[in-house]
Design a protein around this motif. Structure first.
Motif, PDB file in Angstrom:
ATOM      1  N   SER A 185       0.855  -1.129   0.111  1.00  0.00           N
ATOM      2  CA  SER A 185       0.067   0.025  -0.049  1.00  0.00           C
ATOM      3  C   SER A 185       0.737   1.273  -0.103  1.00  0.00           C
ATOM      4  CB  SER A 185      -0.935   0.070   1.289  1.00  0.00           C
ATOM      5  OG  SER A 185      -1.418   1.231   1.461  1.00  0.00           O
ATOM      6  N   VAL A 186       0.775   2.104  -1.145  1.00  0.00           N
ATOM      7  CA  VAL A 186       1.526   3.294  -1.107  1.00  0.00           C
ATOM      8  C   VAL A 186       1.033   4.164  -0.025  1.00  0.00           C
ATOM      9  CG1 VAL A 186       1.834   5.331  -2.519  1.00  0.00           C
ATOM     10  CG2 VAL A 186       2.249   2.905  -3.459  1.00  0.00           C
ATOM     11  N   VAL A 187      -0.402   4.267   0.111  1.00  0.00           N
ATOM     12  CA  VAL A 187      -0.844   5.019   1.299  1.00  0.00           C
ATOM     13  C   VAL A 187      -0.081   4.755   2.749  1.00  0.00           C
ATOM     14  CG1 VAL A 187      -2.875   5.568   2.487  1.00  0.00           C
ATOM     15  CG2 VAL A 187      -3.081   5.431   0.277  1.00  0.00           C
ATOM     16  N   ASN A 188      -0.009   3.494   2.982  1.00  0.00           N
ATOM     17  CA  ASN A 188       0.720   3.290   4.115  1.00  0.00           C
ATOM     18  C   ASN A 188       2.376   3.483   4.317  1.00  0.00           C
ATOM     19  OD1 ASN A 188      -1.355   1.934   5.460  1.00  0.00           O
ATOM     20  ND2 ASN A 188      -0.956  -0.143   4.919  1.00  0.00           N
ATOM     21  N   VAL A 189       2.879   3.560   3.104  1.00  0.00           N
ATOM     22  CA  VAL A 189       4.467   4.150   2.989  1.00  0.00           C
ATOM     23  C   VAL A 189       4.496   5.873   3.416  1.00  0.00           C
ATOM     24  CG1 VAL A 189       6.218   4.496   1.840  1.00  0.00           C
ATOM     25  CG2 VAL A 189       5.096   2.387   1.620  1.00  0.00           C
ATOM     26  N   ASP A 238       3.695   9.471  -5.118  1.00  0.00           N
ATOM     27  CA  ASP A 238       3.327   9.912  -3.952  1.00  0.00           C
ATOM     28  C   ASP A 238       4.342   9.779  -2.650  1.00  0.00           C
ATOM     29  OD1 ASP A 238       0.960  10.710  -4.997  1.00  0.00           O
ATOM     30  OD2 ASP A 238      -0.222   9.185  -4.300  1.00  0.00           O
ATOM     31  N   VAL A 239       5.194   8.440  -3.083  1.00  0.00           N
ATOM     32  CA  VAL A 239       6.316   8.420  -1.978  1.00  0.00           C
ATOM     33  C   VAL A 239       7.328   9.374  -2.127  1.00  0.00           C
ATOM     34  CG1 VAL A 239       7.909   6.589  -1.396  1.00  0.00           C
ATOM     35  CG2 VAL A 239       5.533   5.770  -2.036  1.00  0.00           C
ATOM     36  N   LEU A 240       7.747   9.630  -3.415  1.00  0.00           N
ATOM     37  CA  LEU A 240       8.843  10.763  -3.358  1.00  0.00           C
ATOM     38  C   LEU A 240       8.266  12.271  -2.846  1.00  0.00           C
ATOM     39  CD1 LEU A 240      10.124   9.735  -6.926  1.00  0.00           C
ATOM     40  CD2 LEU A 240      10.877   9.012  -4.544  1.00  0.00           C
ATOM     41  N   LYS A 241       7.016  12.471  -3.010  1.00  0.00           N
ATOM     42  CA  LYS A 241       6.471  13.676  -2.555  1.00  0.00           C
ATOM     43  C   LYS A 241       6.405  13.627  -1.237  1.00  0.00           C
ATOM     44  CE  LYS A 241       3.333  14.678  -6.776  1.00  0.00           C
ATOM     45  NZ  LYS A 241       2.081  14.956  -7.242  1.00  0.00           N
ATOM     46  N   ALA A 242       6.074  12.507  -0.588  1.00  0.00           N
ATOM     47  CA  ALA A 242       6.108  12.392   0.931  1.00  0.00           C
ATOM     48  C   ALA A 242       7.462  12.691   1.560  1.00  0.00           C
ATOM     49  CB  ALA A 242       5.361  10.945   1.209  1.00  0.00           C
ATOM     50  N   LEU A 243       8.327  12.035   0.862  1.00  0.00           N
ATOM     51  CA  LEU A 243       9.918  12.533   1.426  1.00  0.00           C
ATOM     52  C   LEU A 243      10.093  13.817   1.474  1.00  0.00           C
ATOM     53  CD1 LEU A 243      11.633   9.316  -0.781  1.00  0.00           C
ATOM     54  CD2 LEU A 243      11.366   9.661   2.065  1.00  0.00           C
ATOM     55  N   VAL A 244       9.682  14.469   0.203  1.00  0.00           N
ATOM     56  CA  VAL A 244       9.984  15.965   0.461  1.00  0.00           C
ATOM     57  C   VAL A 244       9.096  16.802   1.574  1.00  0.00           C
ATOM     58  CG1 VAL A 244       9.689  18.003  -0.812  1.00  0.00           C
ATOM     59  CG2 VAL A 244      10.431  15.867  -1.932  1.00  0.00           C
ATOM     60  N   ALA A 245       7.665  16.192   1.603  1.00  0.00           N
ATOM     61  CA  ALA A 245       6.833  16.851   2.611  1.00  0.00           C
ATOM     62  C   ALA A 245       7.368  16.590   3.978  1.00  0.00           C
ATOM     63  CB  ALA A 245       5.380  16.517   2.154  1.00  0.00           C
ATOM     64  N   CYS A 246       7.821  15.597   4.316  1.00  0.00           N
ATOM     65  CA  CYS A 246       7.962  15.193   5.584  1.00  0.00           C
ATOM     66  C   CYS A 246       9.529  15.247   6.074  1.00  0.00           C
ATOM     67  CB  CYS A 246       7.352  13.892   5.835  1.00  0.00           C
ATOM     68  SG  CYS A 246       5.837  13.741   5.425  1.00  0.00           S
ATOM     69  N   CYS A 247      10.457  14.943   5.100  1.00  0.00           N
ATOM     70  CA  CYS A 247      11.766  14.695   5.596  1.00  0.00           C
ATOM     71  C   CYS A 247      12.901  15.449   4.656  1.00  0.00           C
ATOM     72  CB  CYS A 247      12.068  13.117   5.300  1.00  0.00           C
ATOM     73  SG  CYS A 247      10.924  12.066   5.957  1.00  0.00           S
ATOM     74  N   ARG A 248      12.389  16.630   4.062  1.00  0.00           N
ATOM     75  CA  ARG A 248      13.414  17.224   3.309  1.00  0.00           C
ATOM     76  C   ARG A 248      14.418  17.750   3.843  1.00  0.00           C
ATOM     77  NH1 ARG A 248      12.726  22.991   2.309  1.00  0.00           N
ATOM     78  NH2 ARG A 248      13.464  22.432   0.138  1.00  0.00           N
ATOM     79  N   GLU A 271      12.508  -1.112  -8.396  1.00  0.00           N
ATOM     80  CA  GLU A 271      11.358   0.006  -8.398  1.00  0.00           C
ATOM     81  C   GLU A 271      12.229   1.496  -8.555  1.00  0.00           C
ATOM     82  OE1 GLU A 271       7.735   0.188  -5.767  1.00  0.00           O
ATOM     83  OE2 GLU A 271       9.108   1.498  -4.861  1.00  0.00           O
ATOM     84  N   PRO A 272      12.957   1.543  -9.849  1.00  0.00           N
ATOM     85  CA  PRO A 272      13.808   2.498  -9.786  1.00  0.00           C
ATOM     86  C   PRO A 272      13.012   4.024 -10.177  1.00  0.00           C
ATOM     87  CG  PRO A 272      13.787   1.577 -11.892  1.00  0.00           C
ATOM     88  CD  PRO A 272      13.060   0.495 -11.029  1.00  0.00           C
ATOM     89  N   PRO A 273      13.475   5.151  -9.859  1.00  0.00           N
ATOM     90  CA  PRO A 273      12.420   6.402 -10.217  1.00  0.00           C
ATOM     91  C   PRO A 273      12.671   6.778 -11.752  1.00  0.00           C
ATOM     92  CG  PRO A 273      14.845   6.918  -9.458  1.00  0.00           C
ATOM     93  CD  PRO A 273      14.762   5.500  -9.139  1.00  0.00           C
ATOM     94  N   ARG A 274      11.680   7.501 -12.004  1.00  0.00           N
ATOM     95  CA  ARG A 274      11.642   8.044 -13.564  1.00  0.00           C
ATOM     96  C   ARG A 274      12.690   9.423 -13.094  1.00  0.00           C
ATOM     97  NH1 ARG A 274       5.549   8.858 -14.898  1.00  0.00           N
ATOM     98  NH2 ARG A 274       5.695  10.012 -12.846  1.00  0.00           N
ATOM     99  N   TYR A 275      13.251   9.606 -14.399  1.00  0.00           N
ATOM    100  CA  TYR A 275      14.151  10.923 -14.312  1.00  0.00           C
ATOM    101  C   TYR A 275      13.663  12.083 -13.814  1.00  0.00           C
ATOM    102  CZ  TYR A 275      17.695  14.466 -15.408  1.00  0.00           C
ATOM    103  OH  TYR A 275      18.691  15.595 -15.272  1.00  0.00           O
ATOM    104  N   GLN A 276      12.318  12.293 -14.376  1.00  0.00           N
ATOM    105  CA  GLN A 276      11.757  13.685 -13.927  1.00  0.00           C
ATOM    106  C   GLN A 276      11.510  13.702 -12.307  1.00  0.00           C
ATOM    107  OE1 GLN A 276      10.765  11.643 -16.098  1.00  0.00           O
ATOM    108  NE2 GLN A 276       8.434  11.456 -16.406  1.00  0.00           N
ATOM    109  N   ASP A 277      11.140  12.419 -11.853  1.00  0.00           N
ATOM    110  CA  ASP A 277      10.828  12.361 -10.361  1.00  0.00           C
ATOM    111  C   ASP A 277      11.920  12.524  -9.713  1.00  0.00           C
ATOM    112  OD1 ASP A 277       8.142  12.007 -11.390  1.00  0.00           O
ATOM    113  OD2 ASP A 277       8.209   9.936 -10.980  1.00  0.00           O
TER     114      ASP A 277
END
Length: 457
Positions: free
Chosen positions: A147-151, A181-191, A204-210
Motif C-alpha cells: 500500500s503506497v498510502v501506508n508508506v 506519492d512516496v517521493l512527494k512524501a519524502l519531500v513534505a516530511c523529511c526534506r 522500483e527505480p525512479p523516473r528521471y523527472q521524478d
C-alpha cells in the motif's frame, strides 16, 4: 562423604520446582547499579542495527567486516529484543526506541503493523519523543505489492529520517517505477533531514523527472546511489528541468540491469544522466566521490566539468579498459582510485600528480572454488597484468596499493611467492602493498610452505 553426596542428590531431599526456582532467583547477584546511559550503551550492542546513521558509503580502504551499508541482520536479534523488553520497564523503553531507529520492511504486513504502531504512539499523551522521531533509516525490501498510502503514512511519522533505501521488487528487473506519492512524501516530511537516498535494487527505480523533483527539494542530500532510471524523457516531453545538488558529495551508479522488454526511454548506460548533470558546473559544486560501474564512454564532458572536484573515483575494468588514460588526467586532484577487476586488462595514464591510493577489488564478490589452472588463467594472470600497468605509471604521491583478497581474489594468499615478488617491487618505490585488512603482504606465507617448515624444524 559418599552418604552426604547421595543425600544431596537424592530425590527425597530435593525441594519442589517452585522452591528451586525461588532459590535460584535469590542466589542470583543483583544487576550492578549503573546510570541509565551506561545501560543503554550495553543494550545497544545487543539490539541495535549498525548503519542507522551512516550517510557515507563504505570505503574500499576500510575493514571489510564492518558493513554498515547493508548490514546482515541476525534473526536472533528479534528474540534478543523480546527477551530484554521483559526485564523491566526502562529496558523495554530503551529497546523499543533503539528498534525504531533502523527499520527494515520486508512485507506489506510488516509495513501495516509499523504504521499502526507508530501512529498510535504519535497520538498518545506520553511525554518525550514519539517512536517515529527515533527513526533515522528505512530500508524497503518488499517483493510483492504494498500500500503506497501506508508508506506515506509511515513517512509522516518519521520527520528525522536520514536514509531512505528502496529495494522493492525483484533485484534484477525494473518492474515498476517509484510511486510519485512516496517521493512527494519524502519531500513534505523529511526534506531537511534526508542525507542519503538510494535505490539499491532494480525493481522500483525512479523516473528521471521524478528524481529531479526529489533531489532539487533536498538541500542537504549528501549521498545518492542509483541502480537504474526507469525512464528518461523522450523528445516529446521537452527539455527536462536542471538537476542541482548543492550538498552532494557522493554519486554512486551501479551496473544497470537489462529489462525484460527493451524500451527506448530505458537507458543501459549512465551517459544520459551524466549528460544532464554536465550542463552547468554549479550542478555538483560539492562532489568528491564518483562510483560508476559502467564507464560513461560518450560523456567525457562530465569529467571536463567536474573531474577536478573528485577525490575518489571507482569504476570497472571491463567498462574502462581503454578510456582510463584519457579520464584520469581530467581528475587532477584525485587521491583514491578503486578498480573492480575481472579478467580484463586495463591501461593507466603515464603520469598522475596527486594519486595516493589504489585499491583493486574483485568483480565477483562471491567466493567460488575453481581448479588452480582456471584460477591462474582467469584471476591471477589478469591481476598481474593490471599491476604491471600500474607500475608503468609515474605517480609521485602513491603510498598504498591494496588488493582485497575476498570473493574471486580470496585464494591469492596461497601465492606467497607472487605476492612477495610484487611486495618487493612496490617497496622499492615506497608503496605499501596491502591486503583487505590493511596488512602488508610482506610476510604472507603459503600454507604448504608452513607445513614443510614445521617438518624441517
Amino acid at each position: 562423604m559418599m552418604t552426604m553426596m547421595f543425600s544431596r542428590f537424592s530425590w527425597r531431599n530435593r525441594p519442589s520446582s517452585r522452591e528451586e526456582e525461588l532459590a535460584c532467583v535469590a542466589e542470583q547477584p543483583a544487576l550492578p547499579s549503573l546510570p541509565s546511559e551506561i545501560w543503554r550503551r550495553i543494550i545497544a550492542f545487543t539490539v541495535r542495527l549498525s548503519g542507522a546513521d551512516v550517510v557515507e558509503l563504505d570505503d574500499a580502504f576500510s575493514l571489510p567486516y564492518h558493513n554498515e551499508e547493508y548490514p546482515e541482520i541476525d534473526p536472533g536479534i528479534f528474540q534478543d529484543r523480546r527477551n530484554l523488553q521483559q526485564v523491566c520497564s526502562s529496558w523495554r523503553e530503551a529497546v523499543t526506541e533503539m528498534s525504531a531507529e533502523y527499520l527494515v520492511i520486508y512485507t506489506a504486513k510488516d509495513l501495516k503493523a509499523l504504521v499502526k504502531q507508530f501512529e498510535a504512539h504519535k497520538s498518545s499523551t506520553l511525554k518525550g519523543k514519539h517512536l517515529g522521531e527515533w527513526t533515522t533509516r528505512i530500508d524497503f525490501r518488499i517483493l510483492g505489492k504494498y500500500s503506497v498510502v501506508n508508506v506515506v503514512r509511515l513517512l509522516r511519522c518519521t520527520p528525522n529520517l536520514l536514509i531512505y533505501n528502496n529495494r522493492n521488487g525483484p533485484l534484477t528487473t525494473p518492474e515498476r517505477f517509484t510511486p510519485q506519492d512516496v517521493l512527494k512524501a519524502l519531500v513534505a516530511c523529511c526534506r531537511h533531514s534526508l542525507r542519503r537516498v538510494e535505490w539499491s535494487g532494480a525493481g522500483e527505480p525512479p523516473r528521471y523527472q521524478d528524481l529531479v523533483a526529489l533531489c532539487n527539494a533536498l538541500p542537504n542530500l549528501v549521498t545518492l546511489r542509483l541502480t537504474s532510471i526507469f525512464s528518461f524523457p523522450v523528445r516529446e516531453d521537452g527539455i527536462p528541468p536542471l538537476m542541482v545538488l548543492p550538498s552532494l558529495k557522493t554519486l554512486s551508479l551501479a551496473v544497470i540491469p537489462e529489462p525484460d522488454e527493451v524500451r527506448p526511454e530505458y537507458a543501459l548506460t549512465w551517459d544520459p544522466l551524466l549528460k544532464y548533470l554536465s550542463v552547468n558546473h554549479m550542478q555538483l559544486p560539492s562532489l568528491e566521490r564518483l562510483e560508476c560501474d559502467i564507464f560513461p564512454l560518450l560523456t567525457m564532458n562530465f569529467f571536463h566539468m567536474h573531474g577536478h572536484k573528485l577525490r575518489l573515483f571507482r569504476t570497472t575494468a571491463w567498462s574502462a579498459e581503454n578510456i582510463l588514460p584519457e579520464a584520469l588526467p581530467l581528475c587532477p586532484n584525485l587521491h583514491s582510485l578503486v578498480i573492480s577487476q575481472g579478467s580484463e586488462n586495463l591501461d593507466f595514464p603515464l603520469f598522475h600528480p596527486t594519486l595516493r591510493k589504489i585499491c583493486i577489488i574483485p568483480s565477483v564478490e562471491a567466493t567460488v572454488g575453481v581448479p588452480q589452472r582456471v584460477f591462474d588463467y582467469a584471476v591471477l594472470s589478469p591481476l598481474d597484468s593490471v599491476l604491471k600497468s600500474v607500475e608503468k605509471m609515474v605517480a609521485p604521491c602513491l603510498v598504498e596499493l591494496r588488493i582485497r583478497n575476498m570473493g574471486a581474489f580470496t585464494n591469492i594468499v596461497d601465492y606467497s611467492t607472487w605476492l612477495r615478488f610484487w611486495w618487493r617491487r612496490w617497496n622499492i618505490r615506497g608503496v605499501q602493498f596491502r591486503d583487505k585488512s590493511g596488512i602488508s603482504y610482506a610476510n604472507v606465507s603459503d600454507p604448504g610452505e608452513l607445513l614443510l617448515d614445521s617438518v624441517r624444524g
